[in-house]
Design a protein around this motif. Sequence first.
Motif, PDB file in Angstrom:
ATOM      1  N   ARG A  65       5.758   2.381  -5.180  1.00 56.34           N
ATOM      2  CA  ARG A  65       4.972   1.145  -5.094  1.00 56.34           C
ATOM      3  C   ARG A  65       5.462   0.124  -6.123  1.00 56.34           C
ATOM      4  N   LEU A 118       3.081  -1.098   4.430  1.00 61.58           N
ATOM      5  CA  LEU A 118       2.161   0.029   4.537  1.00 61.58           C
ATOM      6  C   LEU A 118       2.930   1.353   4.624  1.00 61.58           C
ATOM      7  N   ASP A 131      -8.000   1.378   0.691  1.00 63.09           N
ATOM      8  CA  ASP A 131      -7.601   0.159  -0.029  1.00 63.09           C
ATOM      9  C   ASP A 131      -6.988  -0.872   0.918  1.00 63.09           C
ATOM     10  N   ALA A 132      -6.165  -0.351   1.810  1.00 65.58           N
ATOM     11  CA  ALA A 132      -5.490  -1.261   2.747  1.00 65.58           C
ATOM     12  C   ALA A 132      -6.504  -2.014   3.610  1.00 65.58           C
ATOM     13  N   GLU A 175      -1.776  -4.730  -4.680  1.00 69.09           N
ATOM     14  CA  GLU A 175      -1.410  -3.327  -4.468  1.00 69.09           C
ATOM     15  C   GLU A 175      -2.626  -2.465  -4.149  1.00 69.09           C
ATOM     16  N   GLY A 176      -2.334  -1.332  -3.494  1.00 67.97           N
ATOM     17  CA  GLY A 176      -3.333  -0.325  -3.207  1.00 67.97           C
ATOM     18  C   GLY A 176      -2.660   1.003  -2.933  1.00 67.97           C
ATOM     19  N   ILE A 215       0.864  -1.190   0.000  1.00 67.15           N
ATOM     20  CA  ILE A 215       0.000   0.000   0.000  1.00 67.15           C
ATOM     21  C   ILE A 215       0.901   1.241   0.000  1.00 67.15           C
TER      22      ILE A 215
END
Length: 636
Positions: free
Chosen positions: A18, A55, A40-41, A34-35, A11
């Motif tokens: 990323r 994170l 999103d996480a 992915e986020g 994330i």
Amino acid sequence: MSHRETILLNINDNEANRYVVTRMLRAAGFQVREGGTGADALRLAAEVLPDLIILDVKLPDLNGIEVCRRLKAEPRTAGVAVLHLSANYIRPENKVEGLESGADGYLAQPVDASELLATVRSLLRMRRAEDEARAAAVQWKSTFDSLGDGVCLLDGSGRVMRANQALLQLLGLSEAQVLGRPFDALMRSAAGTEAELPPSCGAVLSCHEETEVSLGGRWYRVAANPVEGAEGTVVGAVRILTDITPRRELEDALRQRAADLAEADRRKDEFLAMLAHELRNPLAAITNALHLQAATQPESGESKSMRVMMRQSQHLARMVDDLLDVSRFNRGHIELRRAPVDLRQVVQHSVEARRRSLDEKQLHLEVALPASESLWLEGDATRLEQVVSNLLDNARKYTEPGGHVFVGVTVERRGQARQAVLRVRDTGIGMSPELRARVFDLFVQAQQQLARSSGGLGIGLTLVRRLVELHGGEVSAHSEGEGKGSEMVVRLPLEVAAQPAAAAPVQAAPSPGTEASLARRVLLVEDNEDTREVLRELLEMWGHRVEVAEDGFKGVELFPSLRPHVALVDLGLPGMDGFQVARRIRESEGGRDVFLVALTGYSGEHRTQAVEAGFNLHIVKPVKPDELERLLEQLP
């Protein structure tokens, strides 16, 4: 958590960062999702349940610190490992804040690929170890709680640290009420007593021990096992409580059964003694009446029926004696009157006593005794004659007319020791191997081909074995099979020095009717009318003056006026028994001069009591008339 493939979340709102991180992770073989936002996480973590989330701290909606707190607060995602990665928040206080929020690691960008991968692998190993430990703990607790026995773990002070469900149910307490309490206090509370409990129920931790306690009406075995720490020091203990109530109930039932059997056996012995007494009274009347009739008949007048009645009454008396002997053996009441005994004479007397019955069955008897070999031993002559007589009776019983019976004695030497070997052999029905193995057991008989014409109770050989063993010997049975005859072999230890003391010369008793025959004053105390009347007639026929009493009170009343030479007193009298009669007579004037004879149907059971009460002689019914006559003649 267990996956076929490890899943990671990356994330980060910076696409370049990323991309770089995802590429490094995928190159290392990880599956990566992915986020770019905190939302999103949280969404992907709930959907995928990854093994690890990388994170970024700085996100456009929720920062990484808040996302981490929310992940750790949610039970479903609380076990997911979190690695903070930040290019902006890289000061020590930022790292502290991230770790305090629940993160498992914190790296600053730009990050070296090897450092990132090493950190990821380390966090994954740590998480897997935690998962395995958690699963093991769940498995252990499930097993612990599923045990049927009550189990608890004590600390070094004897307080309960862990307790399974079985123990909680046994105690009737919750886990909160048990943990932290001393084990011995819990046991006393469950037992409902302040009494001192065994060490296994207390705080003694260092010993392996088992004991049994009663808790709430049930019985438990308490096993104590110490738990050792470093260097062998005891740091606690395990207590295991196993419900043994069924076993205890079975043991109690068995004990009660044994007590009931012992009581039944005691009552059986009492019944046998009473039966013998009740049988001996009519036997005494019958035997004495037959003797009286034979004595009053002309010399040629003894009929065949008279001989049959005499023989069968004697046979019945022997069966009663055997039955009572077995009862006394079972109670340990048989004692031998030991004295030097010549086995040769024992065999001769027994053979002569049984010769007529063997002749009547047309059996050929052969006797073989050593002419010069010494056969002296220390024993009870009466009991040894009983052994030989029972073996002869057994041979007669199972041998058909025209058969052969052999009685022989030899001497065997084993070093300085000598033993007599008595053999009684017959050509009778023989024994099967099964019968031979148990022929000396109580109430065992051969299958009789003579429609039970042999009779008997199956106790003669049992008496033989027990009497022989009391004399330090042994007996065995031999047979080649059914229809091939039998041989009984008795081995008895002989005296090493065969030099018996010379017996004092015995003067022959004068025969009835001679000048030495004296008239006696006789007091007869007997409650059985037939026995009393027949004995009175016999005594008067022999020339004695007789007074009779049907009970003890009248017997004591008659004594002063009669001043008898002899008092024949039945022991089983109503009201005042024979023992009391003897004591009262001995205490009265002239009571020390009378010769007191106890008459009893209880065999040898009361011999000691009779002597203590003052009797000079103890005679078992039925009284043999010739022995009674000889006794009266030989009195001074």
